[in-house]
Design a protein around this motif. Structure first.
Motif, PDB file in Angstrom:
ATOM      1  N   THR A 145       0.836  -1.200   0.000  1.00 32.89           N
ATOM      2  CA  THR A 145       0.000   0.000   0.000  1.00 32.89           C
ATOM      3  C   THR A 145       0.872   1.251   0.000  1.00 32.89           C
ATOM      4  O   THR A 145       0.671   2.172  -0.805  1.00 32.89           O
ATOM      5  N   ALA A 146       1.824   1.300   0.922  1.00 30.28           N
ATOM      6  CA  ALA A 146       2.693   2.469   1.029  1.00 30.28           C
ATOM      7  C   ALA A 146       3.502   2.664  -0.248  1.00 30.28           C
ATOM      8  O   ALA A 146       3.655   3.792  -0.745  1.00 30.28           O
ATOM      9  N   TRP A 147       4.037   1.584  -0.796  1.00 25.70           N
ATOM     10  CA  TRP A 147       4.860   1.647  -2.011  1.00 25.70           C
ATOM     11  C   TRP A 147       4.051   2.198  -3.177  1.00 25.70           C
ATOM     12  O   TRP A 147       4.517   3.082  -3.914  1.00 25.70           O
ATOM     13  N   GLN A 148       2.821   1.707  -3.343  1.00 29.89           N
ATOM     14  CA  GLN A 148       1.985   2.173  -4.447  1.00 29.89           C
ATOM     15  C   GLN A 148       1.586   3.639  -4.258  1.00 29.89           C
ATOM     16  O   GLN A 148       1.575   4.422  -5.221  1.00 29.89           O
ATOM     17  N   ALA A 149       1.250   4.029  -3.034  1.00 26.25           N
ATOM     18  CA  ALA A 149       0.862   5.416  -2.777  1.00 26.25           C
ATOM     19  C   ALA A 149       2.007   6.373  -3.088  1.00 26.25           C
ATOM     20  O   ALA A 149       1.790   7.466  -3.647  1.00 26.25           O
ATOM     21  N   GLN A 203      11.764 -12.432   2.913  1.00 28.83           N
ATOM     22  CA  GLN A 203      12.518 -11.267   3.360  1.00 28.83           C
ATOM     23  C   GLN A 203      13.104 -10.499   2.182  1.00 28.83           C
ATOM     24  O   GLN A 203      13.265  -9.270   2.249  1.00 28.83           O
ATOM     25  N   THR A 204      13.400 -11.197   1.089  1.00 30.38           N
ATOM     26  CA  THR A 204      13.912 -10.532  -0.111  1.00 30.38           C
ATOM     27  C   THR A 204      12.903  -9.506  -0.613  1.00 30.38           C
ATOM     28  O   THR A 204      13.264  -8.375  -0.965  1.00 30.38           O
ATOM     29  N   LEU A 205      11.640  -9.887  -0.658  1.00 34.24           N
ATOM     30  CA  LEU A 205      10.586  -8.975  -1.099  1.00 34.24           C
ATOM     31  C   LEU A 205      10.367  -7.863  -0.088  1.00 34.24           C
ATOM     32  O   LEU A 205      10.232  -6.685  -0.458  1.00 34.24           O
ATOM     33  N   VAL A 206      10.327  -8.206   1.196  1.00 31.76           N
ATOM     34  CA  VAL A 206      10.128  -7.198   2.246  1.00 31.76           C
ATOM     35  C   VAL A 206      11.239  -6.153   2.194  1.00 31.76           C
ATOM     36  O   VAL A 206      10.992  -4.941   2.226  1.00 31.76           O
ATOM     37  N   ASP A 207      12.489  -6.603   2.100  1.00 29.11           N
ATOM     38  CA  ASP A 207      13.625  -5.669   2.072  1.00 29.11           C
ATOM     39  C   ASP A 207      13.569  -4.760   0.851  1.00 29.11           C
ATOM     40  O   ASP A 207      13.876  -3.558   0.936  1.00 29.11           O
ATOM     41  N   ILE A 239      10.476   2.168  -0.645  1.00 29.65           N
ATOM     42  CA  ILE A 239       9.659   3.133   0.104  1.00 29.65           C
ATOM     43  C   ILE A 239      10.538   4.271   0.615  1.00 29.65           C
ATOM     44  O   ILE A 239      10.197   5.462   0.475  1.00 29.65           O
ATOM     45  N   GLU A 240      11.671   3.933   1.191  1.00 30.98           N
ATOM     46  CA  GLU A 240      12.561   4.968   1.720  1.00 30.98           C
ATOM     47  C   GLU A 240      13.200   5.777   0.600  1.00 30.98           C
ATOM     48  O   GLU A 240      13.365   7.002   0.711  1.00 30.98           O
ATOM     49  N   LYS A 241      13.517   5.128  -0.511  1.00 34.20           N
ATOM     50  CA  LYS A 241      14.094   5.834  -1.663  1.00 34.20           C
ATOM     51  C   LYS A 241      13.107   6.849  -2.234  1.00 34.20           C
ATOM     52  O   LYS A 241      13.497   7.936  -2.699  1.00 34.20           O
ATOM     53  N   LEU A 242      11.812   6.510  -2.203  1.00 31.59           N
ATOM     54  CA  LEU A 242      10.782   7.398  -2.730  1.00 31.59           C
ATOM     55  C   LEU A 242      10.348   8.471  -1.733  1.00 31.59           C
ATOM     56  O   LEU A 242       9.443   9.259  -2.025  1.00 31.59           O
TER      57      LEU A 242
END
Length: 443
Positions: free
Chosen positions: A16-20, A200-204, A210-213
């Protein structure tokens, strides 16, 4: 741009956060736990990084594939031929294909043929709306008969849902059969996948993006309550600060919703409270030798109170030792949910000895016991009508958890699909056109 607050950093919240953020919004993500990932989070198990609760990928998990492509992780998806076993009548039998079904001893031929027909039809149906108001027990008996239900299904349902076993939705069971039945390279060969390095690969990757954006992830920050004004959401309060927001999306389990959002109408609070969940305990062993050759084994005997065993290393071959999950599903009112870890480990290893009598206590390298109070929603007949809409009567507030996947079961693919759809429901920023150059007249 809108200020968006996402509550819960499981895969659904992360998606959700990534898409937003990709849609141009400003995002804060609040998570009560000290790490992101939710049920997909890993832990160090004597040198191996594995999920607290096992995960796998099926051939129809299209939202997962799309997300992996967009994160440039498509090459990290691995596929493996896997198999299933069935422990009954004191013996471990191969399972999961027509030959294994027909060769199963002691079961009447008619029961096996009717069971096989149900699996065949379930795999090929894309829609089955008639099942929504029927119980799985009645549906299975109608197709397979009493004998097949007792042999192949009864203990599985009873040791997953206990007192709810006779009242589980047929639509929910059908979609589980269909998902696994369609993850095959042939009628004889099941094929499952996993992400190299585990979930964890996907989570990381999601956390990094998210932080890059420009998104901000706040771990160890449980939400005390969501704030509103004039029937419009305004943010959320934690123990340390207030987070202002134009839109709030909650992905936490529905049992927390009514207390977390005090301004919800009372009838909506009752709808969330009416959704029942059962807990899950995962007893995990690391062993020096494999238990079986199968990824999963269904257990169908009354004195073993577990529905099955999952041997992760028969899917993820890169792990040197054998890692085995024994999932105990049960209502948290059951006294067994509070058993000491050593009692669960002793019973769990006793189960593994039934599957492989050659195992010895000296084969145990490490053990782990994980508990989750809200592990599985109880989806009774007619459950679709019980689920509240994702958009609440409070403007700007969306709520969903794993029960909103219904009739699909919990899984990363459904988390990604629903999380991204909630983010996309937020109005996107409207670009402000650049002012036109001013033309001065010359007099």
């Amino acid at each position: 741009m809108a200020k968006v607050l996402v509550i819960g950093a499981g895969v659904m919240g992360l998606a959700t956060a990534w898409q937003a953020l990709r849609d141009g919004h400003q995002v804060d993500l609040l998570e009560a736990a000290p790490e992101p990932g939710g049920m997909a989070a890993h832990f160090d198990f004597a040198g191996d990084s594995i999920e607290r609760f096992y995960h796998f990928v099926c051939r129809t998990d299209y939202p997962t594939f799309e997300l992996l492509r967009e994160l440039n992780l498509e090459d990290r998806l691995r596929w493996r031929p896997t198999s299933m076993g069935f422990y009954t009548d004191g013996r471990l039998h191969p399972w999961g294909n027509p030959v294994a079904l027909l060769q199963l001893p002691h079961a009447p031929l008619l029961s096996k043929l009717r069971y096989g027909l149900l699996a065949f039809v379930s795999t090929r149906r894309d829609s089955w709306p008639e099942l929504e108001n029927e119980s799985a027990k009645d549906w299975i008996i109608r197709w397979c008969g009493e004998d097949a239900y007792r042999r192949f299904w009864k203990t599985l349902l009873e040791f997953k849902f206990y007192e709810h076993a006779d009242n589980i939705s047929a639509a929910w069971i059908w979609t589980r059969i269909r998902r696994i039945g369609r993850s095959r390279s042939s009628i004889m060969q099941e094929e499952l996948g996993y992400i190299d390095g585990g979930s964890q690969t996907l989570v990381d990757a999601l956390v990094r993006d998210i932080e890059k954006l420009g998104g901000r992830i706040h771990l160890g920050s449980p939400v005390q309550f969501v704030t509103t004004q004039g029937n419009r959401v305004t943010g959320a309060e934690t123990s340390s600060q207030h987070f202002e927001a134009d839109y709030v999306i909650s992905t936490t389990p529905t049992p927390y919703v009514a207390d977390m959002i005090p301004d919800l109408p009372e009838d909506w609070k009752q709808r969330y409270r009416a959704i029942q969940n059962i807990g899950v305990i995962c007893v995990i062993f690391k062993l020096r030798r494999p238990v079986t050759e199968h990824f999963w084994v269904n257990v169908s005997i009354p004195d073993l109170t577990i529905p099955g065993v999952v041997e992760l290393t028969n899917l993820r071959k890169e792990i040197s030792n054998s890692i085995v999950y024994i999932p105990y599903y049960m209502p948290t009112t059951n006294e067994k949910f509070y058993w000491p870890d050593e009692h669960l480990l002793a019973e769990g290893f006793g189960c593994l000895l039934r599957l492989n009598p050659e195992l010895k206590a000296s084969d145990i390298v490490a053990t782990h016991v994980g508990r989750l109070r809200h592990g599985q929603p109880v989806c009774e007949p007619g459950f679709a009508a019980k689920i509240p809409p994702v958009q609440t009567p409070i403007e700007g507030l969306q709520i969903a958890d794993t029960c909103f996947y219904y009739p699909e079961d919990r899984g990363i693919a459904e988390s990604v699909r629903l999380g991204r759809s909630m983010a996309r429901a937020i109005p996107q920023p409207i670009p402000v056109p650049a002012p036109s150059p001013r033309v001065e007249s010359i007099v």
